[in-house]
Scaffold this active site. Structure first.
Site, PDB file in Angstrom:
ATOM      1  N   SER A  86       0.648  -1.277  -0.069  1.00 36.53           N
ATOM      2  CA  SER A  86      -0.124   0.134  -0.248  1.00 36.53           C
ATOM      3  C   SER A  86       0.894   1.244  -0.113  1.00 36.53           C
ATOM      4  O   SER A  86       1.897   1.465   0.834  1.00 36.53           O
ATOM      5  CB  SER A  86      -0.770   0.042   1.192  1.00 36.53           C
ATOM      6  OG  SER A  86      -1.613   1.289   1.253  1.00 36.53           O
ATOM      7  N   SER A 101      -0.717   4.136   0.543  1.00 39.27           N
ATOM      8  CA  SER A 101      -1.677   5.040   1.465  1.00 39.27           C
ATOM      9  C   SER A 101      -0.839   5.676   2.535  1.00 39.27           C
ATOM     10  O   SER A 101      -1.378   6.963   2.749  1.00 39.27           O
ATOM     11  CB  SER A 101      -3.027   4.229   1.762  1.00 39.27           C
ATOM     12  OG  SER A 101      -3.457   3.684   0.944  1.00 39.27           O
ATOM     13  N   THR A 120     -10.310  -0.994   1.610  1.00 42.46           N
ATOM     14  CA  THR A 120      -9.719  -1.439   0.232  1.00 42.46           C
ATOM     15  C   THR A 120     -10.205  -2.848   0.011  1.00 42.46           C
ATOM     16  O   THR A 120     -10.960  -3.378   1.070  1.00 42.46           O
ATOM     17  CB  THR A 120      -8.387  -1.219   0.071  1.00 42.46           C
ATOM     18  OG1 THR A 120      -7.993  -1.692  -1.359  1.00 42.46           O
ATOM     19  CG2 THR A 120      -7.429  -2.061   0.976  1.00 42.46           C
ATOM     20  N   LYS A 180     -15.052  -3.522   0.831  1.00 40.58           N
ATOM     21  CA  LYS A 180     -15.693  -2.314   0.613  1.00 40.58           C
ATOM     22  C   LYS A 180     -17.052  -2.497   0.566  1.00 40.58           C
ATOM     23  O   LYS A 180     -17.914  -1.438   0.717  1.00 40.58           O
ATOM     24  CB  LYS A 180     -15.375  -1.854  -0.967  1.00 40.58           C
ATOM     25  CG  LYS A 180     -13.926  -1.125  -1.111  1.00 40.58           C
ATOM     26  CD  LYS A 180     -13.557  -0.701  -2.529  1.00 40.58           C
ATOM     27  CE  LYS A 180     -12.310  -0.203  -2.787  1.00 40.58           C
ATOM     28  NZ  LYS A 180     -12.028   0.359  -3.846  1.00 40.58           N
ATOM     29  N   ASP A 205     -14.084   7.111  -4.992  1.00 36.05           N
ATOM     30  CA  ASP A 205     -13.515   6.829  -6.258  1.00 36.05           C
ATOM     31  C   ASP A 205     -14.338   7.534  -7.474  1.00 36.05           C
ATOM     32  O   ASP A 205     -13.770   7.774  -8.567  1.00 36.05           O
ATOM     33  CB  ASP A 205     -13.672   5.283  -6.375  1.00 36.05           C
ATOM     34  CG  ASP A 205     -12.677   4.536  -5.936  1.00 36.05           C
ATOM     35  OD1 ASP A 205     -11.418   5.149  -5.382  1.00 36.05           O
ATOM     36  OD2 ASP A 205     -12.869   3.326  -5.483  1.00 36.05           O
ATOM     37  N   GLY A 238     -14.421  -4.411 -17.502  1.00 35.45           N
ATOM     38  CA  GLY A 238     -14.399  -4.766 -16.062  1.00 35.45           C
ATOM     39  C   GLY A 238     -15.919  -4.721 -15.196  1.00 35.45           C
ATOM     40  O   GLY A 238     -16.541  -3.452 -15.713  1.00 35.45           O
ATOM     41  N   GLY A 244     -16.328  -4.560 -11.493  1.00 32.83           N
ATOM     42  CA  GLY A 244     -15.894  -4.778 -10.234  1.00 32.83           C
ATOM     43  C   GLY A 244     -16.640  -3.138  -9.709  1.00 32.83           C
ATOM     44  O   GLY A 244     -17.068  -2.478 -10.264  1.00 32.83           O
ATOM     45  N   ALA A 270     -14.580  -0.586  -9.099  1.00 29.08           N
ATOM     46  CA  ALA A 270     -13.875   0.623  -9.809  1.00 29.08           C
ATOM     47  C   ALA A 270     -14.823   0.697 -10.983  1.00 29.08           C
ATOM     48  O   ALA A 270     -15.177   1.787 -11.440  1.00 29.08           O
ATOM     49  CB  ALA A 270     -12.813   0.118 -10.045  1.00 29.08           C
ATOM     50  N   LEU A 279      -6.992   2.733 -14.803  1.00 30.70           N
ATOM     51  CA  LEU A 279      -7.221   3.014 -13.469  1.00 30.70           C
ATOM     52  C   LEU A 279      -5.779   2.495 -12.834  1.00 30.70           C
ATOM     53  O   LEU A 279      -5.565   2.580 -11.421  1.00 30.70           O
ATOM     54  CB  LEU A 279      -8.437   2.316 -12.835  1.00 30.70           C
ATOM     55  CG  LEU A 279      -9.476   3.253 -12.735  1.00 30.70           C
ATOM     56  CD1 LEU A 279      -9.800   4.180 -14.327  1.00 30.70           C
ATOM     57  CD2 LEU A 279     -10.589   2.601 -12.391  1.00 30.70           C
ATOM     58  N   TYR A 325      -2.028   2.169 -11.219  1.00 27.69           N
ATOM     59  CA  TYR A 325      -0.987   2.887 -11.302  1.00 27.69           C
ATOM     60  C   TYR A 325       0.348   2.434 -11.153  1.00 27.69           C
ATOM     61  O   TYR A 325       1.361   2.926 -10.975  1.00 27.69           O
ATOM     62  CB  TYR A 325      -1.353   4.059 -10.254  1.00 27.69           C
ATOM     63  CG  TYR A 325      -1.890   3.631  -9.076  1.00 27.69           C
ATOM     64  CD1 TYR A 325      -0.820   2.896  -7.922  1.00 27.69           C
ATOM     65  CD2 TYR A 325      -3.119   3.404  -8.821  1.00 27.69           C
ATOM     66  CE1 TYR A 325      -1.407   2.354  -6.786  1.00 27.69           C
ATOM     67  CE2 TYR A 325      -3.592   2.760  -7.668  1.00 27.69           C
ATOM     68  CZ  TYR A 325      -2.688   2.431  -6.671  1.00 27.69           C
ATOM     69  OH  TYR A 325      -3.101   1.796  -5.605  1.00 27.69           O
TER      70      TYR A 325
HETATM   71  P1  NAP Z   1     -11.840  -6.209  -9.199  1.00 28.68           P
HETATM   72  O1  NAP Z   1     -12.943  -6.039  -8.508  1.00 28.68           O
HETATM   73  O2  NAP Z   1     -10.751  -7.255  -8.654  1.00 28.68           O
HETATM   74  O3  NAP Z   1     -11.933  -6.566 -10.582  1.00 28.68           O
HETATM   75  C1  NAP Z   1     -12.672  -5.713 -11.465  1.00 28.68           C
HETATM   76  C2  NAP Z   1     -13.194  -6.482 -12.670  1.00 28.68           C
HETATM   77  O4  NAP Z   1     -12.145  -6.987 -13.598  1.00 28.68           O
HETATM   78  C3  NAP Z   1     -13.692  -7.950 -12.194  1.00 28.68           C
HETATM   79  O5  NAP Z   1     -15.058  -7.740 -11.909  1.00 28.68           O
HETATM   80  C4  NAP Z   1     -13.862  -8.604 -13.397  1.00 28.68           C
HETATM   81  O6  NAP Z   1     -14.798  -8.208 -14.601  1.00 28.68           O
HETATM   82  C5  NAP Z   1     -12.684  -7.823 -14.196  1.00 28.68           C
HETATM   83  N1  NAP Z   1     -11.431  -8.918 -14.226  1.00 28.68           N
HETATM   84  C6  NAP Z   1     -10.706  -9.391 -13.176  1.00 28.68           C
HETATM   85  N2  NAP Z   1      -9.855 -10.324 -13.478  1.00 28.68           N
HETATM   86  C7  NAP Z   1      -9.637 -10.325 -14.866  1.00 28.68           C
HETATM   87  C8  NAP Z   1      -8.885 -10.829 -15.854  1.00 28.68           C
HETATM   88  N3  NAP Z   1      -7.987 -11.738 -15.729  1.00 28.68           N
HETATM   89  N4  NAP Z   1      -9.214 -10.388 -17.177  1.00 28.68           N
HETATM   90  C9  NAP Z   1     -10.169  -9.798 -17.657  1.00 28.68           C
HETATM   91  N5  NAP Z   1     -10.848  -9.147 -16.524  1.00 28.68           N
HETATM   92  C10 NAP Z   1     -10.857  -9.350 -15.497  1.00 28.68           C
HETATM   93  O7  NAP Z   1     -11.000  -4.931  -8.930  1.00 28.68           O
HETATM   94  P2  NAP Z   1     -11.764  -3.348  -8.851  1.00 28.68           P
HETATM   95  O8  NAP Z   1     -11.712  -3.131  -7.312  1.00 28.68           O
HETATM   96  O9  NAP Z   1     -12.806  -3.040  -9.443  1.00 28.68           O
HETATM   97  O10 NAP Z   1     -10.557  -2.497  -9.406  1.00 28.68           O
HETATM   98  C11 NAP Z   1     -10.170  -2.640 -10.754  1.00 28.68           C
HETATM   99  C12 NAP Z   1      -8.825  -2.079 -10.885  1.00 28.68           C
HETATM  100  O11 NAP Z   1      -8.881  -0.487 -10.759  1.00 28.68           O
HETATM  101  C13 NAP Z   1      -7.911  -2.277 -10.055  1.00 28.68           C
HETATM  102  O12 NAP Z   1      -6.523  -2.701 -10.933  1.00 28.68           O
HETATM  103  C14 NAP Z   1      -7.474  -1.556  -8.923  1.00 28.68           C
HETATM  104  O13 NAP Z   1      -6.013  -1.320  -8.720  1.00 28.68           O
HETATM  105  C15 NAP Z   1      -7.692  -0.028  -9.912  1.00 28.68           C
HETATM  106  N6  NAP Z   1      -8.303   0.887  -8.916  1.00 28.68           N
HETATM  107  C16 NAP Z   1      -7.811   1.937  -8.948  1.00 28.68           C
HETATM  108  C17 NAP Z   1      -7.988   3.121  -8.363  1.00 28.68           C
HETATM  109  C18 NAP Z   1      -7.315   4.200  -8.369  1.00 28.68           C
HETATM  110  O14 NAP Z   1      -7.401   5.270  -7.632  1.00 28.68           O
HETATM  111  N7  NAP Z   1      -6.418   4.633  -9.361  1.00 28.68           N
HETATM  112  C19 NAP Z   1      -9.240   2.915  -7.509  1.00 28.68           C
HETATM  113  C20 NAP Z   1      -9.786   1.571  -7.458  1.00 28.68           C
HETATM  114  C21 NAP Z   1      -9.546   0.755  -8.257  1.00 28.68           C
HETATM  115  P3  NAP Z   1     -15.663  -9.390 -15.411  1.00 28.68           P
HETATM  116  O15 NAP Z   1     -15.582 -10.622 -14.633  1.00 28.68           O
HETATM  117  O16 NAP Z   1     -16.885  -8.915 -15.433  1.00 28.68           O
HETATM  118  O17 NAP Z   1     -14.633  -9.570 -16.640  1.00 28.68           O
END
Ligand code: NAP
Length: 413
Positions: free
Chosen positions: A15, A17, A54, A58, A95, A119, A121, A123, A192, A194
């Site tokens: 992290s 943070s 996180t 969440k 977010d 995706g 999830g 985010a 998203l 980094y």
């Molecule tokens: P998550 O719930 O783990 O995954 C999001 C979605 O990605 C899943 O629901 C899935 O959708 C898809 N996915 C997962 N593994 C995959 C794979 N191998 N191939 C293709 N699709 C895949 O994550 P999250 O919390 O939503 O976050 C998503 C990303 O955003 C992460 O990398 C996180 O670090 C980043 N993020 C960044 C910020 C920021 O402040 N910059 C804030 C929040 C999140 P499907 O099953 O429907 O395909």
């Protein structure tokens, strides 16, 4: 008394943070690593004032909230909790705001534009809420949905793509959720992620000349919004900008390239002393991995075999963050090394007068001659380098010059 805030998650090893909140607020910031069954006890522990939340908690914290913000209610996920003075818990999701700021900062205009959001999830929900409010025409791409990675040709007219999946994130660097070449009307790509600073998706966008941006600004903006909630004090945009630059600087590697004998290893050591960064020397890593020096490998197994080992080593070193990496003189001769280095590093070319370069103990310099070797590689050093530094002085001075060059290069890359 200094308020206590912190981050709740299950595994918080990587992290950023604490570092980020130290740049934004004046509270103590702790890490609370809890399994799902440990959440309730923490929610009832009145010693903290504010929490960031996180994965994977969440949604799980929602039943403990006395009130949810409209954003948290809309997307069904809480990433910030404030314990109010009366002891009640207010759950927010910053977010949505973070992504709005990222979009604004990118200069891309999403209004009315067909936008693919990858995706499904938490985010993705935040991105969809922000884009929906702007009137973007969003299509969600999911591995299991009607719109999926097998029928992307349906959406070849997309104008924007937002990656809200973890595909390409450390430690799975190099993976990309899709290829961009089929999208002929694309105006921008937002990722998203980094870490690394440039995912494979962003590298492809850059190669194709498509404007793009990583998720660091979103990370800092959403953290700033939560910090404001914790303290009640507004954070000026200039402070958010400065925190973003500082975090970016500390997360990037500094990679040194240049001719054999240009002083990369000694400048790297001096940079390590100057900055407190860990130093990794590619040739030393290779010697550790293979039990043989690079010169030995080249002599016994040939240059091609050595270059393969070197690329494997650079692939691993390039994933690191906040490190000084000294490369071998020929690291620029293989195309894949470009991505390995550029995903997370500012690449500095150390230039030294050719007459000062010793060929002794360096099989390629001895066999081809320093001048011939340089004429073969000059264009490659130019292509790989974000900036160059004259390395004719002592290593400490060179290290200082490299540091200035890195700071200057980060303004433009
Ligand atoms: P998550 O719930 O783990 O995954 C999001 C979605 O990605 C899943 O629901 C899935 O959708 C898809 N996915 C997962 N593994 C995959 C794979 N191998 N191939 C293709 N699709 C895949 O994550 P999250 O919390 O939503 O976050 C998503 C990303 O955003 C992460 O990398 C996180 O670090 C980043 N993020 C960044 C910020 C920021 O402040 N910059 C804030 C929040 C999140 P499907 O099953 O429907 O395909």
């Amino acid at each position: 008394m200094t308020p206590v805030c912190g981050l709740l998650g299950e595994h918080l090893g990587h992290s950023y943070s604490p570092q980020l909140h130290a740049l934004l607020g004046t509270y103590e910031y702790r890490l609370y690593e809890r399994p799902p069954e440990g959440i309730e006890e923490l929610m009832r522990d009145a010693r903290w004032t504010g929490l960031n939340v996180t994965i994977p908690h969440k949604r799980a914290v929602i039943p403990f909230m006395d009130e949810l913000s409209p954003a948290a209610r809309q997307i069904g996920s809480v990433n910030t909790i404030l314990r109010r003075k009366d002891g009640t818990l207010f759950g927010d999701n910053t977010d949505v705001y973070g992504f709005e700021r990222m979009l604004l900062r990118s200069g891309l205009d999403a209004r009315g534009k067909k936008t693919l959001v990858l995706g499904t999830g938490g985010a993705s929900s935040a991105v969809l809420a922000a884009l929906g409010a702007l009137g973007a025409r969003c299509v969600t791409i999911s591995r299991s949905g009607e719109n999926n990675y097998g029928n992307l040709e349906r959406h070849a007219d997309a104008r924007l793509i937002v990656n809200a999946t973890p595909v390409g994130m450390f430690p799975n660097n190099g993976a990309a959720p899709l290829e961009l070449t089929g999208f002929k009307r694309l105006e921008g790509v937002l990722d998203l992620i980094y870490n690394p600073a440039r995912t494979a998706l962003l590298m492809e966008a850059q190669r194709l000349g498509i404007p793009c941006m990583n998720g660091l600004y979103m990370l800092v903006s959403q953290a700033a919004r939560s910090s404001e909630l914790f303290t009640g004090n507004p954070i000026p945009e200039a402070r958010v900008e400065a925190a973003c630059r500082q975090l970016d600087f500390s997360m990037r590697n500094i990679a040194l390239i240049g001719m054999p004998g240009a002083g990369k290893s000694s400048a790297a050591r001096a940079l390590g002393l100057l900055t407190g960064r860990e130093v990794r020397d590619c040739d030393e890593e290779i010697a550790k991995r293979c039990g043989e020096t690079p010169a030995g490998i080249i002599t016994t197994r040939g240059e091609d075999a050595f270059r393969r080992v070197e690329s494997d080593t650079l692939r691993d070193l390039g994933k690191l963050s906040g490190t000084v990496i000294a490369t071998g003189g020929g690291a620029v001769t293989r195309e894949e090394n470009y991505a390995y280095l550029h995903q997370n590093s500012v690449v500095i070319w150390l230039r030294r007068d050719l007459t000062a370069l010793s060929a002794q103990g360096r099989p390629l310099s001895e066999a081809r001659g320093v001048e011939k070797l340089f004429s073969e590689r000059k264009a490659l050093y130019e292509r790989f380098a974000d900036a160059s530094v004259e390395a004719d002085s002592d290593s400490e001075q060179t290290a200082r010059a490299v540091l200035s060059a890195v700071r200057a290069a980060m303004e433009v890359i």
